[in-house]
Structure formats: structure tokens, C-alpha cells
Design a protein around this motif. Structure first.
Motif, PDB file in Angstrom:
ATOM      1  N   VAL A 193       0.895  -1.134   0.085  1.00  0.00           N
ATOM      2  CA  VAL A 193       0.055  -0.006  -0.023  1.00  0.00           C
ATOM      3  C   VAL A 193       0.736   1.301   0.074  1.00  0.00           C
ATOM      4  CG1 VAL A 193      -1.447   1.565   1.492  1.00  0.00           C
ATOM      5  CG2 VAL A 193      -1.929  -1.188   1.015  1.00  0.00           C
ATOM      6  N   ALA A 194       1.655   1.239   0.773  1.00  0.00           N
ATOM      7  CA  ALA A 194       2.955   2.351   0.783  1.00  0.00           C
ATOM      8  C   ALA A 194       3.410   2.804  -0.569  1.00  0.00           C
ATOM      9  CB  ALA A 194       3.841   2.064   1.860  1.00  0.00           C
ATOM     10  N   ALA A 195       3.859   1.481  -1.246  1.00  0.00           N
ATOM     11  CA  ALA A 195       4.547   1.908  -2.464  1.00  0.00           C
ATOM     12  C   ALA A 195       3.488   2.335  -3.639  1.00  0.00           C
ATOM     13  CB  ALA A 195       5.146   0.306  -2.910  1.00  0.00           C
ATOM     14  N   ALA A 196       2.618   1.681  -3.528  1.00  0.00           N
ATOM     15  CA  ALA A 196       1.336   2.080  -4.357  1.00  0.00           C
ATOM     16  C   ALA A 196       0.879   3.728  -4.196  1.00  0.00           C
ATOM     17  CB  ALA A 196       0.010   1.178  -4.181  1.00  0.00           C
ATOM     18  N   ARG A 197       0.874   3.907  -2.877  1.00  0.00           N
ATOM     19  CA  ARG A 197       0.622   5.420  -2.665  1.00  0.00           C
ATOM     20  C   ARG A 197       1.630   6.198  -3.084  1.00  0.00           C
ATOM     21  NH1 ARG A 197      -2.366   4.357   3.218  1.00  0.00           N
ATOM     22  NH2 ARG A 197      -4.310   3.867   2.174  1.00  0.00           N
ATOM     23  N   ALA A 198       2.920   5.928  -3.091  1.00  0.00           N
ATOM     24  CA  ALA A 198       4.099   6.683  -3.554  1.00  0.00           C
ATOM     25  C   ALA A 198       3.953   6.637  -5.097  1.00  0.00           C
ATOM     26  CB  ALA A 198       5.481   5.886  -3.257  1.00  0.00           C
ATOM     27  N   VAL A 199       3.548   5.781  -5.856  1.00  0.00           N
ATOM     28  CA  VAL A 199       3.420   5.742  -7.210  1.00  0.00           C
ATOM     29  C   VAL A 199       2.249   6.677  -7.375  1.00  0.00           C
ATOM     30  CG1 VAL A 199       2.629   4.357  -9.386  1.00  0.00           C
ATOM     31  CG2 VAL A 199       4.551   3.511  -7.743  1.00  0.00           C
ATOM     32  N   LEU A 200       1.033   6.607  -6.859  1.00  0.00           N
ATOM     33  CA  LEU A 200      -0.017   7.426  -7.434  1.00  0.00           C
ATOM     34  C   LEU A 200       0.399   8.939  -7.056  1.00  0.00           C
ATOM     35  CD1 LEU A 200      -3.034   5.492  -5.352  1.00  0.00           C
ATOM     36  CD2 LEU A 200      -2.845   5.833  -7.825  1.00  0.00           C
ATOM     37  N   ALA A 201       1.243   9.373  -6.102  1.00  0.00           N
ATOM     38  CA  ALA A 201       1.625  10.744  -5.963  1.00  0.00           C
ATOM     39  C   ALA A 201       2.453  11.140  -7.037  1.00  0.00           C
ATOM     40  CB  ALA A 201       2.665  10.741  -4.635  1.00  0.00           C
ATOM     41  N   GLU A 202       3.064  10.424  -7.808  1.00  0.00           N
ATOM     42  CA  GLU A 202       4.005  10.923  -9.045  1.00  0.00           C
ATOM     43  C   GLU A 202       3.608  10.198 -10.287  1.00  0.00           C
ATOM     44  OE1 GLU A 202       8.077  10.818  -8.345  1.00  0.00           O
ATOM     45  OE2 GLU A 202       7.883  11.126  -6.010  1.00  0.00           O
ATOM     46  N   ALA A 203       2.866   9.092 -10.609  1.00  0.00           N
ATOM     47  CA  ALA A 203       2.682   8.704 -11.806  1.00  0.00           C
ATOM     48  C   ALA A 203       1.736   9.479 -12.666  1.00  0.00           C
ATOM     49  CB  ALA A 203       2.007   7.127 -11.630  1.00  0.00           C
ATOM     50  N   ARG A 204       1.990   9.558 -13.958  1.00  0.00           N
ATOM     51  CA  ARG A 204       1.088  10.284 -14.834  1.00  0.00           C
ATOM     52  C   ARG A 204       0.339   9.265 -15.629  1.00  0.00           C
ATOM     53  NH1 ARG A 204       5.345  14.064 -17.255  1.00  0.00           N
ATOM     54  NH2 ARG A 204       6.683  13.760 -15.771  1.00  0.00           N
ATOM     55  N   ASP A 205       0.821   8.074 -15.817  1.00  0.00           N
ATOM     56  CA  ASP A 205       0.339   7.344 -16.787  1.00  0.00           C
ATOM     57  C   ASP A 205      -0.934   6.825 -16.233  1.00  0.00           C
ATOM     58  OD1 ASP A 205      -0.232   4.451 -18.192  1.00  0.00           O
ATOM     59  OD2 ASP A 205       1.512   4.949 -19.320  1.00  0.00           O
ATOM     60  N   ALA A 206      -2.286   6.734 -17.025  1.00  0.00           N
ATOM     61  CA  ALA A 206      -3.469   6.216 -16.292  1.00  0.00           C
ATOM     62  C   ALA A 206      -3.501   4.638 -16.158  1.00  0.00           C
ATOM     63  CB  ALA A 206      -4.528   6.463 -17.347  1.00  0.00           C
ATOM     64  N   ARG A 207      -2.865   3.929 -16.852  1.00  0.00           N
ATOM     65  CA  ARG A 207      -2.778   2.747 -16.644  1.00  0.00           C
ATOM     66  C   ARG A 207      -1.799   2.214 -15.376  1.00  0.00           C
ATOM     67  NH1 ARG A 207      -0.050   1.417 -22.245  1.00  0.00           N
ATOM     68  NH2 ARG A 207       1.088   3.112 -21.375  1.00  0.00           N
ATOM     69  N   VAL A 208      -0.802   2.853 -15.052  1.00  0.00           N
ATOM     70  CA  VAL A 208      -0.101   2.539 -13.904  1.00  0.00           C
ATOM     71  C   VAL A 208      -0.901   3.110 -12.531  1.00  0.00           C
ATOM     72  CG1 VAL A 208       2.060   3.272 -12.725  1.00  0.00           C
ATOM     73  CG2 VAL A 208       2.004   2.883 -15.138  1.00  0.00           C
ATOM     74  N   ARG A 209      -1.709   4.143 -12.824  1.00  0.00           N
ATOM     75  CA  ARG A 209      -2.346   4.764 -11.670  1.00  0.00           C
ATOM     76  C   ARG A 209      -3.626   3.729 -11.185  1.00  0.00           C
ATOM     77  NH1 ARG A 209      -1.521   9.449  -9.850  1.00  0.00           N
ATOM     78  NH2 ARG A 209      -3.496   9.906  -9.099  1.00  0.00           N
ATOM     79  N   ARG A 210      -4.246   3.420 -12.307  1.00  0.00           N
ATOM     80  CA  ARG A 210      -5.341   2.206 -12.272  1.00  0.00           C
ATOM     81  C   ARG A 210      -4.865   1.157 -11.470  1.00  0.00           C
ATOM     82  NH1 ARG A 210      -7.181   3.766 -17.157  1.00  0.00           N
ATOM     83  NH2 ARG A 210      -6.249   1.930 -18.361  1.00  0.00           N
ATOM     84  N   SER A 211      -3.568   0.661 -11.691  1.00  0.00           N
ATOM     85  CA  SER A 211      -3.143  -0.768 -11.237  1.00  0.00           C
ATOM     86  C   SER A 211      -2.527  -0.067  -9.544  1.00  0.00           C
ATOM     87  CB  SER A 211      -1.690  -0.882 -11.973  1.00  0.00           C
ATOM     88  OG  SER A 211      -1.166  -2.137 -11.382  1.00  0.00           O
ATOM     89  N   ALA A 212      -2.138   0.837  -9.679  1.00  0.00           N
ATOM     90  CA  ALA A 212      -1.700   1.374  -8.048  1.00  0.00           C
ATOM     91  C   ALA A 212      -2.784   1.727  -7.003  1.00  0.00           C
ATOM     92  CB  ALA A 212      -0.814   2.463  -8.167  1.00  0.00           C
ATOM     93  N   GLN A 213      -3.855   2.135  -7.667  1.00  0.00           N
ATOM     94  CA  GLN A 213      -5.326   2.302  -6.983  1.00  0.00           C
ATOM     95  C   GLN A 213      -5.801   0.915  -6.806  1.00  0.00           C
ATOM     96  OE1 GLN A 213      -6.274   5.239  -5.743  1.00  0.00           O
ATOM     97  NE2 GLN A 213      -7.141   3.782  -4.352  1.00  0.00           N
ATOM     98  N   ALA A 214      -5.718  -0.212  -7.689  1.00  0.00           N
ATOM     99  CA  ALA A 214      -6.231  -1.327  -7.420  1.00  0.00           C
ATOM    100  C   ALA A 214      -5.578  -2.135  -6.263  1.00  0.00           C
ATOM    101  CB  ALA A 214      -6.323  -1.945  -8.602  1.00  0.00           C
ATOM    102  N   VAL A 215      -4.395  -1.635  -6.085  1.00  0.00           N
ATOM    103  CA  VAL A 215      -3.319  -2.274  -5.078  1.00  0.00           C
ATOM    104  C   VAL A 215      -4.080  -1.612  -3.839  1.00  0.00           C
ATOM    105  CG1 VAL A 215      -1.157  -2.701  -4.149  1.00  0.00           C
ATOM    106  CG2 VAL A 215      -1.439  -3.086  -6.702  1.00  0.00           C
ATOM    107  N   VAL A 216      -3.821  -0.490  -3.702  1.00  0.00           N
ATOM    108  CA  VAL A 216      -4.343   0.367  -2.489  1.00  0.00           C
ATOM    109  C   VAL A 216      -5.660  -0.180  -2.188  1.00  0.00           C
ATOM    110  CG1 VAL A 216      -5.137   2.391  -1.564  1.00  0.00           C
ATOM    111  CG2 VAL A 216      -3.002   2.185  -2.945  1.00  0.00           C
ATOM    112  N   ASP A 217      -6.577  -0.445  -2.911  1.00  0.00           N
ATOM    113  CA  ASP A 217      -8.004  -0.537  -2.604  1.00  0.00           C
ATOM    114  C   ASP A 217      -8.243  -2.210  -2.075  1.00  0.00           C
ATOM    115  OD1 ASP A 217      -8.660   1.642  -3.346  1.00  0.00           O
ATOM    116  OD2 ASP A 217      -9.737   1.090  -5.467  1.00  0.00           O
ATOM    117  N   SER A 218      -7.536  -3.185  -2.899  1.00  0.00           N
ATOM    118  CA  SER A 218      -7.472  -4.626  -2.283  1.00  0.00           C
ATOM    119  C   SER A 218      -6.523  -4.844  -1.174  1.00  0.00           C
ATOM    120  CB  SER A 218      -7.096  -5.498  -3.511  1.00  0.00           C
ATOM    121  OG  SER A 218      -5.708  -5.295  -3.709  1.00  0.00           O
TER     122      SER A 218
END
Length: 116
Positions: free
Chosen positions: A73-98
Motif C-alpha cells: 500500500v505504501a509503495a502504491a501510494r508513492a506511485v499514485l503521488a507521482e505517476a502520470r500514466d493512467a494505466r499505472v495509476r489504475r493498477s496502483a489504486q487497485a493495489v491500494v483498494d484490495s
């Protein structure tokens, strides 16, 4: 000729009516399967389990998974803070949620586990 057209039209209407609302039979089957799966999930979640204490192996597993899920979750939130690619953001958000759901489930199993 008109009688033949009327019979054909009636047959088409009856065929569509048999598809529960005139929809695509494949889509209808998918909806029915999804509804059945949802019902099974809800029924499974509502089954009361005995409140027996975990074995040491089970508690160790739960604590290990808690730590791994928190790190994910911590790694995914770090990616969400900086990622611009929508696919990467969706994947990171899915990790945070699950993983957040899994953390809550594991914390319920191991009440004495340290919080985040």
C-alpha cells in the motif's frame, strides 16, 4: 404473403421474449452468473465462524501478510503521488483498494497486531 410475415414476426417476438427481456442470451447468461457469484459471496461472508484463537502458525502468517500488505500500500501510494500514466495509476489504486481490505480482514484475525 402477409400471413407468412405475420407468423415470422410473431415467431421473432416469442424468441426475443424467451431471452428474458429480449436481450442477448450471452449477456443474460453473464448477468445471471454474476448475480449467482455475488449471492454466493454474500452468503459466504455472512457465515458465522467460530471465534477460536489462531494457532501460532496462523497468527505468524497473518502478521507477515499484514506487513507485506502495508508495504504494498505504501509503495502504491508513492506511485499514485507521482505517476502520470493512467494505466499505472489504475493498477496502483487497485493495489491500494484490495490490500487495504485485506489489512482490515487480517487485523480482525490478529487483534494484537501492531497498527499501521
Amino acid at each position: 404473403m402477409r400471413l407468412r410475415a405475420a407468423v415470422f414476426g410473431t415467431a421473432c417476438l416469442l424468441t426475443l421474449a424467451a431471452c428474458d427481456g429480449g436481450g442477448d442470451p450471452v449477456q443474460q447468461a453473464l448477468r445471471e452468473t454474476a448475480a449467482a457469484n455475488q449471492s454466493a459471496t454474500v452468503a459466504y461472508d455472512q457465515v458465522e465462524t467460530a471465534a477460536t484463537p489462531l494457532t501460532e502458525t496462523e497468527a505468524a502468517y497473518a502478521r507477515t501478510q499484514l506487513q507485506r500488505n502495508r508495504e504494498a500500500v505504501a509503495a502504491a501510494r508513492a506511485v499514485l503521488a507521482e505517476a502520470r500514466d493512467a494505466r499505472v495509476r489504475r493498477s496502483a489504486q487497485a493495489v491500494v483498494d484490495s490490500r487495504t481490505r485485506e489489512i482490515a480482514e487480517l487485523e480482525a484475525l490478529v487483534p494484537g497486531a501492531p497498527a499501521e
